[in-house]
Motif scaffolding. Structure first.
Motif, PDB file in Angstrom:
ATOM      1  N   SER A  54       0.826  -1.205   0.000  1.00  0.00           N
ATOM      2  CA  SER A  54       0.000   0.000   0.000  1.00  0.00           C
ATOM      3  C   SER A  54       0.865   1.262   0.000  1.00  0.00           C
ATOM      4  O   SER A  54       0.524   2.254  -0.650  1.00  0.00           O
ATOM      5  CB  SER A  54      -0.961   0.003   1.187  1.00  0.00           C
ATOM      6  N   GLU A  55       2.007   1.236   0.682  1.00  0.00           N
ATOM      7  CA  GLU A  55       2.927   2.376   0.670  1.00  0.00           C
ATOM      8  C   GLU A  55       3.497   2.588  -0.727  1.00  0.00           C
ATOM      9  O   GLU A  55       3.611   3.721  -1.199  1.00  0.00           O
ATOM     10  CB  GLU A  55       4.054   2.160   1.676  1.00  0.00           C
ATOM     11  N   GLN A  56       3.832   1.510  -1.413  1.00  0.00           N
ATOM     12  CA  GLN A  56       4.355   1.617  -2.771  1.00  0.00           C
ATOM     13  C   GLN A  56       3.278   2.122  -3.736  1.00  0.00           C
ATOM     14  O   GLN A  56       3.573   2.885  -4.658  1.00  0.00           O
ATOM     15  CB  GLN A  56       4.923   0.276  -3.242  1.00  0.00           C
ATOM     16  N   ARG A  58       0.830   4.165  -2.884  1.00  0.00           N
ATOM     17  CA  ARG A  58       0.719   5.595  -2.600  1.00  0.00           C
ATOM     18  C   ARG A  58       1.855   6.368  -3.266  1.00  0.00           C
ATOM     19  O   ARG A  58       1.640   7.437  -3.841  1.00  0.00           O
ATOM     20  CB  ARG A  58       0.739   5.848  -1.094  1.00  0.00           C
ATOM     21  N   ALA A  59       3.062   5.832  -3.210  1.00  0.00           N
ATOM     22  CA  ALA A  59       4.209   6.492  -3.838  1.00  0.00           C
ATOM     23  C   ALA A  59       4.038   6.542  -5.360  1.00  0.00           C
ATOM     24  O   ALA A  59       4.369   7.544  -5.992  1.00  0.00           O
ATOM     25  CB  ALA A  59       5.499   5.771  -3.471  1.00  0.00           C
ATOM     26  N   VAL A  61       1.168   6.583  -7.018  1.00  0.00           N
ATOM     27  CA  VAL A  61       0.128   7.565  -7.323  1.00  0.00           C
ATOM     28  C   VAL A  61       0.691   8.977  -7.215  1.00  0.00           C
ATOM     29  O   VAL A  61       0.418   9.840  -8.061  1.00  0.00           O
ATOM     30  CB  VAL A  61      -1.091   7.363  -6.385  1.00  0.00           C
ATOM     31  N   ALA A  62       1.506   9.237  -6.189  1.00  0.00           N
ATOM     32  CA  ALA A  62       2.111  10.559  -6.025  1.00  0.00           C
ATOM     33  C   ALA A  62       3.042  10.873  -7.196  1.00  0.00           C
ATOM     34  O   ALA A  62       3.046  11.992  -7.718  1.00  0.00           O
ATOM     35  CB  ALA A  62       2.878  10.630  -4.708  1.00  0.00           C
ATOM     36  N   ASN A  65       0.905  11.637 -10.219  1.00  0.00           N
ATOM     37  CA  ASN A  65       0.330  12.982 -10.113  1.00  0.00           C
ATOM     38  C   ASN A  65       1.376  14.042 -10.434  1.00  0.00           C
ATOM     39  O   ASN A  65       1.090  15.034 -11.116  1.00  0.00           O
ATOM     40  CB  ASN A  65      -0.239  13.211  -8.713  1.00  0.00           C
TER      41      ASN A  65
END
Length: 164
Positions: A54-56, A58-59, A61-62, A65
């Motif tokens: 999940s952390e990967q 999020r990274a 997606v960031a 973006n």
């Protein structure tokens, strides 16, 4: 099971207690052992793996973006970068950083803005900063718009310089 006893002789009393227990108790012990192993597996392996995933995500997606923002603002960045005309085939930013290295100066921050470049130096020798500014003006045809020097120690200054 006898091979296990040769490796771990201290479990012999446990094996005797297990053999002496009723079939209902044996089923309860086996089910409890499987549950305990499952809980251990979940908290030792599965949960950390899911947290990492999940952390990967999020990274990722960031980063996506950030990339989409860069692509959307690409034309504006090129327009602003176009204001910094090259000197002898190099951009002014490259000239500033390479010239600072030649004068043994560490640039803390460089910030291009409109048709100017703001440079910040921290705890540098006063004489080296002045020699560098003279070299930028004479050798690289840059104009010094503003210089702010703050004394840190004897012969050492913090400086904020605006170049064009």
């Amino acid at each position: 099971m006898s091979r296990l006893l040769t490796w771990f002789p201290s479990i012999a009393p446990l094996q005797r207690r297990f053999a002496a227990a009723s079939s209902r108790e044996r089923v309860l012990i086996v089910v409890s052992a499987y549950l305990l192993a499952g809980v251990f597996l979940y908290y030792a392996v599965l949960n950390p793996a899911m947290d990492y995933r999940s952390e990967q995500l999020r990274a990722q997606v960031a980063a996506a973006n950030g990339l989409s923002w860069m692509i959307a603002n690409q034309t504006e960045a090129r327009q602003r970068g176009g204001d910094l005309e090259p000197t002898r085939g190099e951009s002014k930013l490259t000239v500033i950083s390479s010239s600072a290295e030649l004068h043994n100066l560490m640039i803390k921050r460089v910030q291009p803005a409109e048709n100017r470049i703001n440079v910040e130096l921290s705890t540098q020798e006063y004489s080296a900063v002045i020699k560098w500014l003279i070299a930028l003006e004479t050798d690289h045809d840059m104009t010094i718009v503003d210089v702010r020097l703050e004394k840190v120690d004897e012969g050492i200054v913090d400086s904020r310089i605006t170049l064009r």
